[in-house]
Design a protein around this motif. Structure first.
Motif, PDB file in Angstrom:
ATOM      1  N   TRP A  69       0.919  -1.465  -0.090  1.00 16.31           N
ATOM      2  CA  TRP A  69       0.035  -0.114   0.168  1.00 16.31           C
ATOM      3  C   TRP A  69       0.710   1.278   0.055  1.00 16.31           C
ATOM      4  O   TRP A  69       0.365   2.428  -0.514  1.00 16.31           O
ATOM      5  N   ASP A 131      -4.173  14.135  -0.092  1.00 16.98           N
ATOM      6  CA  ASP A 131      -5.179  13.951  -0.985  1.00 16.98           C
ATOM      7  C   ASP A 131      -4.648  13.264  -2.455  1.00 16.98           C
ATOM      8  O   ASP A 131      -5.268  13.136  -3.281  1.00 16.98           O
ATOM      9  N   SER A 133      -3.956  10.908  -5.091  1.00 18.49           N
ATOM     10  CA  SER A 133      -4.895   9.896  -5.122  1.00 18.49           C
ATOM     11  C   SER A 133      -4.420   8.967  -6.527  1.00 18.49           C
ATOM     12  O   SER A 133      -3.938   9.684  -7.479  1.00 18.49           O
ATOM     13  N   TRP A 142     -13.747  -4.133  -5.159  1.00 12.76           N
ATOM     14  CA  TRP A 142     -13.530  -2.731  -5.225  1.00 12.76           C
ATOM     15  C   TRP A 142     -14.694  -2.169  -6.313  1.00 12.76           C
ATOM     16  O   TRP A 142     -14.872  -2.932  -7.278  1.00 12.76           O
ATOM     17  N   TRP A 148      -8.403   5.947  -4.476  1.00 13.57           N
ATOM     18  CA  TRP A 148      -7.994   6.050  -3.080  1.00 13.57           C
ATOM     19  C   TRP A 148      -6.991   7.019  -3.091  1.00 13.57           C
ATOM     20  O   TRP A 148      -6.006   6.884  -3.569  1.00 13.57           O
ATOM     21  N   THR A 149      -7.341   7.832  -1.930  1.00  8.04           N
ATOM     22  CA  THR A 149      -6.282   8.884  -1.676  1.00  8.04           C
ATOM     23  C   THR A 149      -5.225   8.293  -0.693  1.00  8.04           C
ATOM     24  O   THR A 149      -5.282   7.103  -0.039  1.00  8.04           O
ATOM     25  N   ARG A 151      -4.469   9.417   2.215  1.00  5.35           N
ATOM     26  CA  ARG A 151      -5.441   9.222   3.540  1.00  5.35           C
ATOM     27  C   ARG A 151      -6.248   8.056   3.568  1.00  5.35           C
ATOM     28  O   ARG A 151      -6.155   7.298   4.521  1.00  5.35           O
ATOM     29  N   ARG A 152      -6.916   7.594   2.371  1.00  2.00           N
ATOM     30  CA  ARG A 152      -7.809   6.341   2.490  1.00  2.00           C
ATOM     31  C   ARG A 152      -6.981   5.082   2.674  1.00  2.00           C
ATOM     32  O   ARG A 152      -7.240   4.299   3.403  1.00  2.00           O
ATOM     33  N   VAL A 153      -5.706   5.107   2.013  1.00  2.00           N
ATOM     34  CA  VAL A 153      -4.678   3.915   1.988  1.00  2.00           C
ATOM     35  C   VAL A 153      -4.223   3.954   3.578  1.00  2.00           C
ATOM     36  O   VAL A 153      -4.134   2.894   3.904  1.00  2.00           O
ATOM     37  N   LEU A 155      -5.939   4.864   6.397  1.00  2.00           N
ATOM     38  CA  LEU A 155      -6.919   4.289   7.100  1.00  2.00           C
ATOM     39  C   LEU A 155      -7.082   2.974   6.885  1.00  2.00           C
ATOM     40  O   LEU A 155      -7.340   2.104   7.866  1.00  2.00           O
ATOM     41  N   HIS A 156      -6.836   2.567   5.600  1.00  2.00           N
ATOM     42  CA  HIS A 156      -7.009   0.930   5.313  1.00  2.00           C
ATOM     43  C   HIS A 156      -5.750   0.131   5.980  1.00  2.00           C
ATOM     44  O   HIS A 156      -5.932  -0.714   6.607  1.00  2.00           O
TER      45      HIS A 156
END
Length: 182
Positions: A69, A131, A133, A142, A148-149, A151-153, A155-156
């Motif tokens: 990731w 941000d 992405s 998916w 995914w940003t 940030r989202r990565v 969080l994952h």
């Protein structure tokens, strides 16, 4: 294990949302590492439940997840590979992520995890923006055309680390009664 972790979160160097994300990730990494404290290499490779999981294998898996990731944040979807064309060899390699293989040591598994954690932390600190992405590759889990940003990565990765720390805690308690939080 305070004082022994070279990847520990450096709050003075990072502030705001990044600090919160890195601090959360470091906390869950620490919970996972705690499940391995005082284990032998043999114990780290033992299955204590009906699942195929062992503590060393979980740490290997989380290391691989975080590595891939982080590469996605930097390089985009090519870092994740093509999920629709996985060979038998790819699947066997993936299965090996979840177990201690002959010659592997818990110290080596933990060192690889520390190395990946330090690289991820450095990447997050160096990003111009959370941000950033990239589109997700095609995969049945998916939504088509999703992206995914960074940030989202993160969080994952936090979610994966936390979930697997819980798995490891159950395995450790089944192994010798030790608790990660104790």
């Amino acid at each position: 294990m305070p004082g022994t972790d070279t990847t520990a979160f450096d709050q003075a160097a990072t502030t705001g949302e990044r600090a919160d994300l890195l601090e959360s990730l470091d906390h869950h990494r620490d919970m996972l590492r705690r499940t391995a404290r005082d284990l032998t290499d043999e114990q780290a490779g033992l299955r204590t439940t009906a699942s195929e999981l062992c503590i060393g294998g979980i740490i290997k898996h989380v290391t691989a997840v975080e590595r891939v990731w982080a590469a996605f944040i930097q390089d985009g979807p090519a870092a994740l590979g093509d999920f629709t064309a996985m060979s038998d060899e790819d699947l066997a390699q993936r299965a090996d992520e979840f177990r201690m293989l002959p010659g592997e040591t818990l110290a080596g598994v933990l060192a690889a995890y520390a190395e990946v954690a330090a690289a991820t932390d450095a990447l997050v600190r160096a990003l111009p923006d959370l941000d950033v992405s990239h589109p997700l590759p095609a995969a049945p889990w998916w939504e088509p055309g999703g992206s995914w940003t960074a940030r989202r990565v993160l969080l994952h990765v936090i979610g994966e680390t936390s979930q697997h720390a819980g798995h490891a805690d159950i395995i450790r308690e089944s192994l010798d009664g030790a608790l990660s939080m104790a």
